[in-house]
Design an enzyme around this catalytic site. Structure first.
Site, mmCIF file in Angstrom:
data_model
loop_
_atom_site.group_PDB
_atom_site.id
_atom_site.type_symbol
_atom_site.label_atom_id
_atom_site.label_comp_id
_atom_site.label_asym_id
_atom_site.label_seq_id
_atom_site.Cartn_x
_atom_site.Cartn_y
_atom_site.Cartn_z
ATOM 1 N N GLU A 63 0.860 -1.197 0.000
ATOM 2 C CA GLU A 63 0.000 0.000 0.000
ATOM 3 C C GLU A 63 0.897 1.249 0.000
ATOM 4 O OE1 GLU A 63 -1.642 0.657 3.910
ATOM 5 O OE2 GLU A 63 -3.504 1.542 3.109
ATOM 6 N N ASN B 243 0.259 -1.132 5.337
ATOM 7 C CA ASN B 243 1.121 -0.394 6.281
ATOM 8 C C ASN B 243 0.441 -0.559 7.636
ATOM 9 O OD1 ASN B 243 3.091 1.686 4.717
ATOM 10 N ND2 ASN B 243 1.180 1.475 3.574
ATOM 11 N N CYS C 6 -4.681 -3.271 2.918
ATOM 12 C CA CYS C 6 -4.468 -3.129 4.365
ATOM 13 C C CYS C 6 -5.688 -3.513 5.198
ATOM 14 C CB CYS C 6 -3.989 -1.707 4.678
ATOM 15 S SG CYS C 6 -3.239 -1.588 6.339
ATOM 16 N N LYS D 291 -9.458 1.361 -2.029
ATOM 17 C CA LYS D 291 -9.672 0.812 -0.677
ATOM 18 C C LYS D 291 -11.048 1.190 -0.133
ATOM 19 C CE LYS D 291 -7.220 0.815 3.808
ATOM 20 N NZ LYS D 291 -5.941 1.275 4.428
ATOM 21 N N ASN E 239 -7.242 5.650 -1.833
ATOM 22 C CA ASN E 239 -6.126 4.762 -1.522
ATOM 23 C C ASN E 239 -6.250 3.584 -2.493
ATOM 24 O OD1 ASN E 239 -4.207 3.115 -0.376
ATOM 25 N ND2 ASN E 239 -4.789 3.574 1.734
ATOM 26 N N GLU F 39 -6.706 8.516 7.306
ATOM 27 C CA GLU F 39 -7.172 8.060 5.986
ATOM 28 C C GLU F 39 -8.558 8.595 5.656
ATOM 29 O OE1 GLU F 39 -6.327 4.131 4.377
ATOM 30 O OE2 GLU F 39 -5.225 3.713 6.215
#
Lengths: 344, 344
Positions: A47, A218, A193, A128, A110, A148
């Site tokens: 990621e 991550n 993730c 994502k 993302n 995020e």
């Protein structure tokens, strides 16, 4: 008939806030070349592979923030990322790369893309869906932010599986009659993730017959207990637990959806301070770890896998057609949060 | 504020086709008394605890088949099962018991009931939703049949969580203002054997704030590879793998739904021939095994748990309200089996 593929996770050690895109890309190309020496056909990068995991910072300088994003049509065309894709094409290796995407309308996602070496182009994109963290930074100065939800929109492309061409020798092609389950080009799904902790995404892919799930991440090894709900633990215990949870969800969900998984970490002390777990691994459809990272630095994790191994699960224990009872699952799509039993 | 409960799985060694109901009940009562010595407040017995796991046999004698079933209103009232419930009430222990249920209309279900000692009655019933196996026996004489789809209907009571009263000291009661999440009587959910491999059931319970999932099972350690899709393995390897899968799904799904789980096996060589795994265990909301069986015989597996430990997961990592994206999950309820990506 065996359907063999050689797959690799390209784990990255830390990428710092002041790392140059050029240096990071050089490391990725070097990893790709190492993977090529093992005859890898598919390499997964983490990621936000191109930059530090910047959502841990509250960034008020718009120019700095913009510098972490690629524009929607930039990959693989942009001068800063093109050499990676050129190398992948030259080596004949498919790659999956995570990055922060800025659309023409200014929205952030993302994102990860799947680049087919034989096609010489990106054939699939994933944004994502399960964004962790918060929109606003924590007030507590000890907190490690996870912003995020501030910088990205939730993904709007669904969990869309796809077939990756030219990886399996003699795979039946579209147009030559429909491939049957367990035949044809491998069926892939991407997640990023935090997505890996949510069984719903895995099942959406499972319901498309997914054979390999690719997941870059991550993941923090340690964060202060801001919520006051966690048992006291040392940083080492916290990191061990975080690694345990990572492998548990990769193994458990691979088993419950009868698919392989490849996961690639960005690992180590990023920005010189923030600890990220390693643990990049490849799991089997029976839920076993086939290979895993030994370091928290740049490292190739490799396995030769046979997609035929998905059949036992898909055709027997987890034969969805025969065993799933969709009439009983309605809460999963009808309610987002918890409704306690006495209120139902 | 801690919300402590002492829970136990009462693993049973084999119950044979010719075991008498009286003998089996005596063993269960003995286990209950052992659990009482540890101050257990809740004891889980296995799936079809009262009899052999008869769906492995094709039974043409209707009288024999009937003998494995209890009638809907029989528990705990029937003369053959009443002593178990009387003992539970006397010892002040809640029990969850699996059995084959025949309704007044003649339908069969693979059922479990939850009996509250303080209420002196059954307060919840669950009927197994994910029935494995086949309706017709295998033609291959080496096969071990799994005829649950022949003898049982799929459960029709949903995944309905419930609060179990009087287990947690000082728990806020209904009527004294609504208990908040993480307060009040513990929220329980029941599942049976194969259900534990399906993330959907766990999530339906998770969406009701479940704190303890109870799951009895009869799981084969070895079966011939009738499908020709499995890697060759020895009986011992197969049993190890079966046990690994059991713990993997209990641990992974407990973690992903931030709940404890208790699982209770019927174990050992049942009917003198058919190998069942042990591995009864108690898992934490962080996915760790807190206690597990050491034998394949009658054995109490015990842990003192604090429901407060569910909060870290429910309020942070798996805060459903903030993170779930139900708009992306529609395939889970709209399609039963696999639709390959190019056909979507």
């Amino acid at each position: 008939m065996p359907r063999i593929i050689k797959v690799a996770a390209a784990q990255l050690g830390p990428v710092h806030r002041d790392s140059t895109r050029h240096d990071t890309l050089s490391r990725m190309i070097k990893l790709l070349q190492s993977a090529s020496k093992l005859d890898s056909q598919l390499v997964l990068f983490p990621e936000t592979a191109l930059t530090t995991f910047f959502p841990r910072h509250l960034i008020s300088d718009q120019q700095e923030l913009d510098s972490y994003f690629e524009h929607a049509d930039d990959l693989p065309g942009s001068p800063t990322t093109k050499p990676l894709f050129d190398e992948a094409r030259k080596l004949g290796i498919d790659i999956c790369v995570g990055y922060a995407e800025r659309t023409a309308e200014g929205k952030g996602y993302n994102t990860s893309v799947y680049y087919s070496a034989s096609q010489g182009k990106v054939i699939a994109k994933y944004r994502k869906i399960h964004l962790p963290g918060t929109v606003e930074p924590f007030e507590n100065p000890d907190a490690i932010n996870q912003l995020e939800k501030r910088y990205f929109e939730p993904g709007n492309l669904g969990f869309k599986a796809f077939r990756a061409p030219d990886l399996v020798l003699g795979a039946q092609k579209k147009g030559a009659g429909s491939p049957q389950p367990g035949q044809g080009d491998p069926i892939m799904g991407m997640m990023i993730c935090n997505d890996r902790r949510w069984a719903e995404g895995w099942r959406c892919y499972g319901l498309q017959g997914v054979e390999i799930v690719l997941c870059g991440y991550n993941t923090a090894g340690w964060a202060p207990d801001l919520w006051g709900t966690r048992k006291p633990m040392t940083p080492q215990e916290a990191e061990d637990d975080s690694l345990f949870h990572h492998k548990l969800v990769m193994q458990g969900n691979s088993y419950m959806n009868s698919c392989f998984s490849v996961s690639a970490a960005k690992a180590g002390l990023e920005d010189g301070k923030y600890d990220l777990i390693g643990g990049s691994c490849i799991t089997s459809p029976e839920g076993h770890v086939l290979a895993e990272a030994k370091t928290k630095d740049d490292e190739i994790v490799f396995a030769e896998i046979d997609l035929e191994d998905c059949r036992q699960g898909k055709e027997k224990t987890f034969d969805f057609d025969r065993h799933r009872r969709v009439d009983q699952y309605s809460p999963i799509t009808l309610q987002t949060g918890i409704i306690e039993p006495e209120l139902l």
